[in-house]
Design a protein around this motif. Structure first.
Motif, PDB file in Angstrom:
ATOM      1  N   LEU A  80     -31.977 -27.697  -5.268  1.00 19.72           N
ATOM      2  CA  LEU A  80     -30.755 -27.528  -6.236  1.00 19.72           C
ATOM      3  C   LEU A  80     -29.511 -27.479  -5.715  1.00 19.72           C
ATOM      4  CD1 LEU A  80     -32.378 -25.914  -9.438  1.00 19.72           C
ATOM      5  CD2 LEU A  80     -31.373 -28.255  -9.484  1.00 19.72           C
ATOM      6  N   ARG A  81     -29.506 -26.576  -4.637  1.00 24.14           N
ATOM      7  CA  ARG A  81     -28.273 -26.192  -3.882  1.00 24.14           C
ATOM      8  C   ARG A  81     -27.974 -27.601  -3.042  1.00 24.14           C
ATOM      9  NH1 ARG A  81     -26.709 -21.314  -4.049  1.00 24.14           N
ATOM     10  NH2 ARG A  81     -28.239 -19.895  -4.559  1.00 24.14           N
ATOM     11  N   GLU A  82     -28.753 -28.136  -2.484  1.00 25.58           N
ATOM     12  CA  GLU A  82     -28.713 -29.380  -1.697  1.00 25.58           C
ATOM     13  C   GLU A  82     -28.415 -30.376  -2.690  1.00 25.58           C
ATOM     14  OE1 GLU A  82     -32.059 -29.544   1.584  1.00 25.58           O
ATOM     15  OE2 GLU A  82     -32.067 -31.615   0.387  1.00 25.58           O
ATOM     16  N   ALA A  83     -28.672 -30.467  -3.894  1.00 24.92           N
ATOM     17  CA  ALA A  83     -28.413 -31.576  -4.859  1.00 24.92           C
ATOM     18  C   ALA A  83     -27.091 -31.468  -5.290  1.00 24.92           C
ATOM     19  CB  ALA A  83     -29.267 -31.557  -6.061  1.00 24.92           C
ATOM     20  N   LEU A  84     -26.310 -30.192  -5.535  1.00 22.34           N
ATOM     21  CA  LEU A  84     -25.142 -30.149  -5.588  1.00 22.34           C
ATOM     22  C   LEU A  84     -24.276 -30.504  -4.523  1.00 22.34           C
ATOM     23  CD1 LEU A  84     -24.711 -26.605  -7.418  1.00 22.34           C
ATOM     24  CD2 LEU A  84     -23.600 -28.711  -8.151  1.00 22.34           C
ATOM     25  N   VAL A 112     -31.941 -19.120 -10.951  1.00 21.51           N
ATOM     26  CA  VAL A 112     -31.531 -18.750  -9.858  1.00 21.51           C
ATOM     27  C   VAL A 112     -30.104 -18.522  -9.828  1.00 21.51           C
ATOM     28  CG1 VAL A 112     -33.666 -19.529  -8.827  1.00 21.51           C
ATOM     29  CG2 VAL A 112     -31.516 -21.168  -9.065  1.00 21.51           C
ATOM     30  N   GLY A 113     -29.262 -18.493 -11.000  1.00 19.05           N
ATOM     31  CA  GLY A 113     -27.771 -18.556 -10.891  1.00 19.05           C
ATOM     32  C   GLY A 113     -27.163 -19.631 -10.324  1.00 19.05           C
ATOM     33  N   LEU A 114     -27.643 -20.894 -10.626  1.00 17.17           N
ATOM     34  CA  LEU A 114     -26.768 -22.274 -10.258  1.00 17.17           C
ATOM     35  C   LEU A 114     -26.395 -22.925 -11.442  1.00 17.17           C
ATOM     36  CD1 LEU A 114     -29.006 -23.369  -7.354  1.00 17.17           C
ATOM     37  CD2 LEU A 114     -26.600 -22.740  -7.033  1.00 17.17           C
ATOM     38  N   ILE A 115     -26.473 -22.250 -12.694  1.00 13.92           N
ATOM     39  CA  ILE A 115     -26.193 -23.169 -13.826  1.00 13.92           C
ATOM     40  C   ILE A 115     -24.743 -23.089 -14.077  1.00 13.92           C
ATOM     41  CG2 ILE A 115     -26.213 -21.176 -15.439  1.00 13.92           C
ATOM     42  CD1 ILE A 115     -27.614 -24.791 -15.966  1.00 13.92           C
ATOM     43  N   ALA A 116     -24.209 -22.136 -13.409  1.00 12.10           N
ATOM     44  CA  ALA A 116     -22.610 -22.088 -13.498  1.00 12.10           C
ATOM     45  C   ALA A 116     -22.049 -23.342 -12.938  1.00 12.10           C
ATOM     46  CB  ALA A 116     -21.972 -20.988 -13.352  1.00 12.10           C
ATOM     47  N   ASP A 117     -22.543 -23.597 -11.625  1.00 13.24           N
ATOM     48  CA  ASP A 117     -22.054 -24.455 -10.816  1.00 13.24           C
ATOM     49  C   ASP A 117     -22.245 -26.040 -11.226  1.00 13.24           C
ATOM     50  OD1 ASP A 117     -20.670 -22.827  -8.858  1.00 13.24           O
ATOM     51  OD2 ASP A 117     -22.263 -22.461  -7.554  1.00 13.24           O
ATOM     52  N   ILE A 118     -23.595 -26.073 -11.657  1.00 14.24           N
ATOM     53  CA  ILE A 118     -24.235 -27.406 -12.116  1.00 14.24           C
ATOM     54  C   ILE A 118     -23.499 -27.476 -13.487  1.00 14.24           C
ATOM     55  CG2 ILE A 118     -25.956 -28.594 -13.036  1.00 14.24           C
ATOM     56  CD1 ILE A 118     -27.954 -26.882 -10.989  1.00 14.24           C
ATOM     57  N   GLY A 119     -23.192 -26.490 -14.419  1.00  9.35           N
ATOM     58  CA  GLY A 119     -22.398 -26.946 -15.556  1.00  9.35           C
ATOM     59  C   GLY A 119     -21.061 -27.149 -15.389  1.00  9.35           C
ATOM     60  N   ALA A 120     -20.485 -26.664 -14.387  1.00 11.80           N
ATOM     61  CA  ALA A 120     -18.942 -27.178 -14.111  1.00 11.80           C
ATOM     62  C   ALA A 120     -18.879 -28.473 -13.604  1.00 11.80           C
ATOM     63  CB  ALA A 120     -18.431 -26.018 -12.999  1.00 11.80           C
ATOM     64  N   TRP A 121     -19.944 -28.909 -12.977  1.00 13.30           N
ATOM     65  CA  TRP A 121     -19.890 -30.267 -12.268  1.00 13.30           C
ATOM     66  C   TRP A 121     -19.946 -31.400 -13.783  1.00 13.30           C
ATOM     67  CZ3 TRP A 121     -23.398 -34.238 -12.816  1.00 13.30           C
ATOM     68  CH2 TRP A 121     -22.989 -35.505 -12.155  1.00 13.30           C
ATOM     69  N   VAL A 122     -21.145 -30.616 -14.452  1.00 13.35           N
ATOM     70  CA  VAL A 122     -21.286 -31.763 -15.585  1.00 13.35           C
ATOM     71  C   VAL A 122     -19.911 -31.780 -16.579  1.00 13.35           C
ATOM     72  CG1 VAL A 122     -22.346 -31.986 -17.825  1.00 13.35           C
ATOM     73  CG2 VAL A 122     -23.697 -31.169 -15.668  1.00 13.35           C
ATOM     74  N   ASP A 180      -9.572 -26.817 -17.451  1.00 10.16           N
ATOM     75  CA  ASP A 180      -9.501 -27.425 -16.282  1.00 10.16           C
ATOM     76  C   ASP A 180     -10.076 -28.725 -16.232  1.00 10.16           C
ATOM     77  OD1 ASP A 180      -8.519 -26.932 -13.601  1.00 10.16           O
ATOM     78  OD2 ASP A 180     -10.548 -27.151 -13.023  1.00 10.16           O
ATOM     79  N   ALA A 181     -11.148 -28.793 -16.776  1.00  9.38           N
ATOM     80  CA  ALA A 181     -11.718 -30.257 -16.820  1.00  9.38           C
ATOM     81  C   ALA A 181     -11.303 -31.026 -17.588  1.00  9.38           C
ATOM     82  CB  ALA A 181     -13.274 -30.034 -17.405  1.00  9.38           C
ATOM     83  N   LEU A 182     -10.684 -30.702 -18.897  1.00 10.60           N
ATOM     84  CA  LEU A 182      -9.817 -31.313 -19.873  1.00 10.60           C
ATOM     85  C   LEU A 182      -8.706 -31.821 -19.428  1.00 10.60           C
ATOM     86  CD1 LEU A 182     -10.401 -29.376 -23.237  1.00 10.60           C
ATOM     87  CD2 LEU A 182     -11.298 -31.876 -22.680  1.00 10.60           C
ATOM     88  N   ALA A 183      -7.986 -30.976 -18.573  1.00 11.47           N
ATOM     89  CA  ALA A 183      -6.766 -31.243 -17.850  1.00 11.47           C
ATOM     90  C   ALA A 183      -6.866 -32.466 -16.723  1.00 11.47           C
ATOM     91  CB  ALA A 183      -5.771 -30.005 -17.323  1.00 11.47           C
ATOM     92  N   LYS A 184      -7.972 -31.989 -15.918  1.00 12.71           N
ATOM     93  CA  LYS A 184      -7.971 -33.110 -14.864  1.00 12.71           C
ATOM     94  C   LYS A 184      -8.385 -34.422 -15.327  1.00 12.71           C
ATOM     95  CE  LYS A 184      -8.742 -30.560 -10.485  1.00 12.71           C
ATOM     96  NZ  LYS A 184      -9.480 -29.332 -10.817  1.00 12.71           N
ATOM     97  N   GLY A 185      -9.099 -34.596 -16.447  1.00 11.32           N
ATOM     98  CA  GLY A 185      -9.588 -35.679 -16.780  1.00 11.32           C
ATOM     99  C   GLY A 185      -8.765 -36.364 -17.722  1.00 11.32           C
ATOM    100  N   ARG A 186      -7.658 -35.453 -18.169  1.00 16.34           N
ATOM    101  CA  ARG A 186      -6.395 -35.725 -19.199  1.00 16.34           C
ATOM    102  C   ARG A 186      -7.403 -36.334 -20.372  1.00 16.34           C
ATOM    103  NH1 ARG A 186      -1.637 -37.098 -16.635  1.00 16.34           N
ATOM    104  NH2 ARG A 186      -1.648 -37.258 -14.225  1.00 16.34           N
ATOM    105  N   LEU A 187      -8.294 -35.363 -20.755  1.00 15.25           N
ATOM    106  CA  LEU A 187      -8.850 -35.863 -22.121  1.00 15.25           C
ATOM    107  C   LEU A 187      -8.419 -34.807 -23.169  1.00 15.25           C
ATOM    108  CD1 LEU A 187     -11.544 -37.475 -23.102  1.00 15.25           C
ATOM    109  CD2 LEU A 187     -12.594 -35.386 -22.730  1.00 15.25           C
TER     110      LEU A 187
END
Ligand code: C2E
Ligand code: MG
Ligand code: MG
Ligand code: MG
Length: 281
Positions: A31-35, A84-94, A131-138
């Motif tokens: 999963l780390r590698e995938a990110l 394993v505590g990776l959901i925040a990073d994956i969720g942020a990407w999503v 941040d995600a809204l602002a960056k995407g201008r959504l």
């Protein structure tokens, strides 16, 4: 005799446990590698108005094609990511990806993003969404966050507070997979959910059992009295579609219209007037 049986059982237990630990470590590394290597992708499944076959939005669903293991199901790897505590990073990407993608759609089309309980409760979450809204201008009213009842298991009050805060910015909140797991109607009277998604297991059962129809009927009546939008999930057959419409569901999501599709494909749905023929073709 009993003694040796007992040892055998423990030995099996140890082996199973060791296998589980190995598998988890393995998955964590992958999963780390995938990110890091950008192996994730989002697919989008149309959410269609029950009245006329018109797309109102898409649910973003994560996809992972591992270079050697092949496609892995989110139902399998999301729980590991949570452990394993990776959901925040994956969720942020999503979130970032989904907001950026949605900004390219016509402005009446919204995007629904699944949020894990741990991700929701992390202190960085509200900023991350902004941040995600602002960056995407959504615009915030084009984003819907889907949570399940499991958010109430750890820190229910904390979760409600965060959800209310997000809602005040114009973001909609949907209660996903309703009817599975820890269902308590008590959560509904907090009157904070904009939408309720009836789990596909109910849709399936309602097509077969009269009792299930009554349950869906009761859910729809209750949710309607709280002014929630009701979406039927996992609608596969024409019979299920008719039933869910007749029962008063406002939106339909399911293979009957379309499976989740790559982002580029979503634009084909805006080119034709009749969504159903666009989806069916
Ligand atoms: P969900 O949020 O309830 O998503 C709906 C699931 O039902 C999706 O499975 C979708 O492909 C599937 N589905 C839709 N229509 C039909 C149908 O007519 N028949 C059948 N049999 N299935 C249908 P998927 O994509 O495998 O995702 C499974 C679960 O993984 C999701 O359930 C959600 O809980 C989780 N998930 C997916 N993407 C994400 C994500 O980005 N973040 C988080 N935290 N969870 C995610
Ligand atoms: Mg969902
Ligand atoms: Mg669901
Ligand atoms: Mg689910």
């Amino acid at each position: 005799h009993a003694k040796s049986d007992g040892r055998g059982i423990y030995r099996h237990f140890d082996l199973d446990l060791q296998k589980k630990i190995d598998h988890r470590l393995d998955m964590e590394r992958a999963l780390r590698e995938a990110l890091a290597e950008d192996q994730f992708e989002l697919h989008y499944q149309p959410i269609v108005s029950a009245q006329k076959p018109q797309v109102v939005g898409f649910e973003a669903l994560i996809r992972w094609d591992h270079p050697t293991r092949g496609r892995m199901s989110p139902a399998e790897f999301i729980p590991v990511a949570e452990e394993v505590g990776l959901i925040a990073d994956i969720g942020a990407w999503v979130l970032r990806r989904a907001c950026a993608d949605a900004a390219a759609w016509p402005s009446h089309i919204s995007v629904s993003v699944n949020v894990s309980p741990l991700q929701l409760l992390s202190s960085a979450f509200p900023n991350l969404v902004g941040d995600a809204l602002a960056k995407g201008r959504l615009s915030p009213n084009r984003l819907e966050l889907e949570v399940t009842e499991s958010i109430f298991l750890t820190d229910g009050d904390g979760a409600l507070k965060i959800l209310k805060q997000l809602q005040m910015q114009g973001i909609r909140i949907a209660l996903d997979d309703f009817g599975t797991g820890y269902s308590s109607l008590g959560y509904l009277n907090k009157a904070i959910f904009n939408k309720l998604k009836i789990d596909r297991s109910f849709v399936r059962e309602a097509g077969i059992k009269k009792e299930a129809v009554l349950i869906v009927q009761a859910i729809v009546a209750l949710a309607s009295s709280f002014n929630m939008t009701i979406t039927a999930e996992g609608v596969e057959t024409a019979d299920e579609l008719k039933l869910m419409r007749d029962l008063g569901c406002h939106q339909i999501q399911g293979y009957i219209y379309s499976k989740p599709m790559p982002f580029q494909k979503t634009f084909e749905l805006f080119e034709k007037k009749d969504t159903r023929s666009a989806i069916a073709s």
